[in-house]
Design a protein around this motif. Structure first.
Motif, short mmCIF file in Angstrom:
data_model
loop_
_atom_site.label_atom_id
_atom_site.label_comp_id
_atom_site.label_asym_id
_atom_site.label_seq_id
_atom_site.Cartn_x
_atom_site.Cartn_y
_atom_site.Cartn_z
N MET A 1 0.84 -1.19 0.00
CA MET A 1 0.00 0.00 0.00
C MET A 1 0.88 1.25 0.00
N ILE A 2 0.74 2.09 -1.00
CA ILE A 2 1.55 3.30 -1.13
C ILE A 2 0.88 4.46 -0.40
N ASP A 3 1.66 5.19 0.38
CA ASP A 3 1.16 6.39 1.05
C ASP A 3 1.43 7.61 0.16
N TYR A 4 0.38 8.37 -0.15
CA TYR A 4 0.55 9.56 -0.99
C TYR A 4 0.79 10.81 -0.14
N ARG A 5 0.75 10.62 1.18
CA ARG A 5 1.11 11.67 2.12
C ARG A 5 2.06 11.08 3.16
N LEU A 6 2.83 11.91 3.79
CA LEU A 6 3.75 11.43 4.80
C LEU A 6 2.97 10.98 6.04
N PRO A 7 3.28 9.79 6.57
CA PRO A 7 2.59 9.35 7.80
C PRO A 7 2.95 10.23 8.98
N GLY A 8 2.09 10.24 9.98
CA GLY A 8 2.26 11.12 11.13
C GLY A 8 3.57 10.91 11.87
N TRP A 9 3.95 9.64 12.11
CA TRP A 9 5.18 9.37 12.85
C TRP A 9 6.40 9.94 12.14
N LEU A 10 6.36 9.91 10.79
CA LEU A 10 7.48 10.41 10.00
C LEU A 10 7.56 11.94 10.05
N LYS A 11 6.41 12.59 9.97
CA LYS A 11 6.38 14.05 10.07
C LYS A 11 6.95 14.51 11.40
N LYS A 12 6.54 13.83 12.45
CA LYS A 12 6.98 14.20 13.80
C LYS A 12 8.48 14.03 13.94
N LEU A 13 9.00 12.91 13.46
CA LEU A 13 10.43 12.62 13.62
C LEU A 13 11.29 13.59 12.80
N THR A 14 10.90 13.81 11.54
CA THR A 14 11.71 14.68 10.69
C THR A 14 11.65 16.13 11.14
N TYR A 15 10.52 16.53 11.71
CA TYR A 15 10.41 17.90 12.22
C TYR A 15 11.36 18.11 13.41
N ARG A 16 11.41 17.12 14.28
CA ARG A 16 12.23 17.26 15.49
C ARG A 16 13.72 17.16 15.19
N TYR A 17 14.10 16.26 14.25
CA TYR A 17 15.52 15.99 14.02
C TYR A 17 16.01 16.47 12.64
N GLY A 156 12.67 -5.46 1.99
CA GLY A 156 11.41 -4.77 2.21
C GLY A 156 11.12 -3.68 1.21
N SER A 157 9.94 -3.11 1.35
CA SER A 157 9.49 -2.05 0.45
C SER A 157 10.00 -0.70 0.94
N TYR A 158 9.85 0.31 0.08
CA TYR A 158 10.33 1.64 0.45
C TYR A 158 9.54 2.72 -0.28
N SER A 159 9.60 3.91 0.29
CA SER A 159 9.03 5.10 -0.33
C SER A 159 10.07 6.21 -0.26
N PHE A 160 9.89 7.21 -1.12
CA PHE A 160 10.82 8.34 -1.13
C PHE A 160 10.31 9.47 -0.23
N PHE A 161 11.24 10.00 0.56
CA PHE A 161 10.93 11.18 1.36
C PHE A 161 11.28 12.40 0.50
N PRO A 162 10.29 13.21 0.12
CA PRO A 162 10.55 14.30 -0.83
C PRO A 162 11.39 15.43 -0.23
N SER A 163 12.33 15.92 -1.01
CA SER A 163 13.10 17.08 -0.58
C SER A 163 12.21 18.32 -0.67
N GLU A 164 12.69 19.42 -0.15
CA GLU A 164 11.88 20.64 -0.07
C GLU A 164 11.40 21.08 -1.45
N GLY A 165 10.10 21.34 -1.56
CA GLY A 165 9.52 21.80 -2.82
C GLY A 165 9.07 20.69 -3.75
N LYS A 166 9.30 19.44 -3.37
CA LYS A 166 8.92 18.30 -4.21
C LYS A 166 7.62 17.68 -3.69
N SER A 167 6.86 17.10 -4.60
CA SER A 167 5.54 16.58 -4.27
C SER A 167 5.58 15.12 -3.84
N ARG A 168 5.09 14.83 -2.65
CA ARG A 168 4.99 13.45 -2.20
C ARG A 168 3.95 12.70 -3.03
#
Length: 299
Positions: A1-17, A156-168
């Motif tokens: 299942m592909i996520d078209y938006r960043l999951p909550g746990w990922l947003k929280k972690l990347t914001y903090r670190y 395992g599977s993977y998704s790309f974390f978009p750099s600034e200005g790129k569309s997830r």
């Protein structure tokens, strides 16, 4: 299942670190305390992260692994491959165990990690990848529960974390297309889909097949068209050798094991459209090579 938006746990972690230089003493203390669970003398599992000039990314990687919960003994360390930036300073500040590999290249770096590891099960990471809180436990359980089926390598599977200005969302479409292509690909070429930032294996088997030993190791960036470009990857070769030795490999595809990796490879390739073109070129080239190899066998 592909996520078209960043999951909550990922947003929280990347914001903090997101910025190592802005972390507080409290942030560092929390990471160091969470890493203590990896300080064990007799681990069942080894997690190894190769690193070359990753001062901007590796904090998020280590923080994500430190947030993982599991109920077995596990070690974690980084193999620094001659970094010329502040990667080692970051590792020392975080309090993570590390060692230096002086032979340049991703294969000798992973090989060093393999030889130094103590766990029965070996999980490979990358220093620009973020791991969900369930990753370690999920991957280890799959390895443990399938040994009787002669499965010695998983990926395992993977998704790309978009750099600034790129569309997830756009990247999600790209990943959906890739997953459809993967579904129709032959099982004979499955080892080529194994990625070093999300795979694991039984250590004893990997040593038996001389895993991560290559005549010409690829560099960390391994840009297509460069003088140092190497078509074969150390991760895919490892899976191939394990399969050739009579074992099986297994694809683990669920949200608990899906990792989020940097999109810098796409950006280095010139953006998403150009990355698609390069991928098609690689597919055509590999098919041509396989046909020629088959003809030579018959001849």
């Amino acid at each position: 299942m592909i996520d078209y938006r960043l999951p909550g746990w990922l947003k929280k972690l990347t914001y903090r670190y997101s910025d190592f230089h802005k972390l507080t003493d409290e942030d560092f203390n929390e990471i160091r305390n969470r890493l203590k669970k990896f300080d064990v003398p007799d681990p069942l599992v080894s997690i190894v992260i190769p690193a070359w000039n990753e001062e901007e990314n590796i904090t998020k990687t280590i923080a994500s692994l430190a947030l993982n919960e599991f109920d077995f003994k596990c070690e974690l360390y980084v193999v620094n491959n001659n970094s010329t930036d502040n990667t080692q300073k970051v590792l020392d500040k975080l309090g993570v165990r590390s060692m230096l590999e002086t032979t340049q290249g991703i294969a000798p770096t992973r090989r060093r990690g393999l030889v130094e590891s103590k766990g029965k099960y070996h999980l490979c990471c990358d220093s620009d990848t973020i791991y969900p809180p369930t990753w370690i436990k999920t991957m280890v359980e799959v390895l443990k529960n399938n040994e009787d089926k002669k499965i010695a390598c998983i990926y395992g599977s993977y998704s790309f974390f978009p750099s600034e200005g790129k569309s997830r969302f756009v990247m999600g479409l790209y990943e959906t297309g890739s997953s459809i292509i993967r579904f129709f690909k032959s099982k004979e070429t499955e080892t080529r889909r194994v990625m070093g930032f999300n795979f694991g294996f039984i250590r004893e088997v990997a040593l038996q097949v001389n895993g991560f030993i290559m005549d010409k190791p690829r560099k960390f960036r391994n840009e297509l068209g460069s003088a140092d470009y190497v078509a074969d990857s150390e991760d895919g070769l490892m899976a191939f050798l394990i399969k050739k030795a009579g074992y099986k490999i297994l694809y683990v595809n669920n949200r608990k094991s899906r990792v989020w990796t940097s999109d810098r490879r796409i950006q280095i390739d010139g953006g998403l459209l150009n990355a698609v073109k390069i991928r098609l070129i690689k597919i055509v080239s590999r098919k041509t090579f396989d046909k020629l190899a088959e003809r030579n066998k018959k001849g």
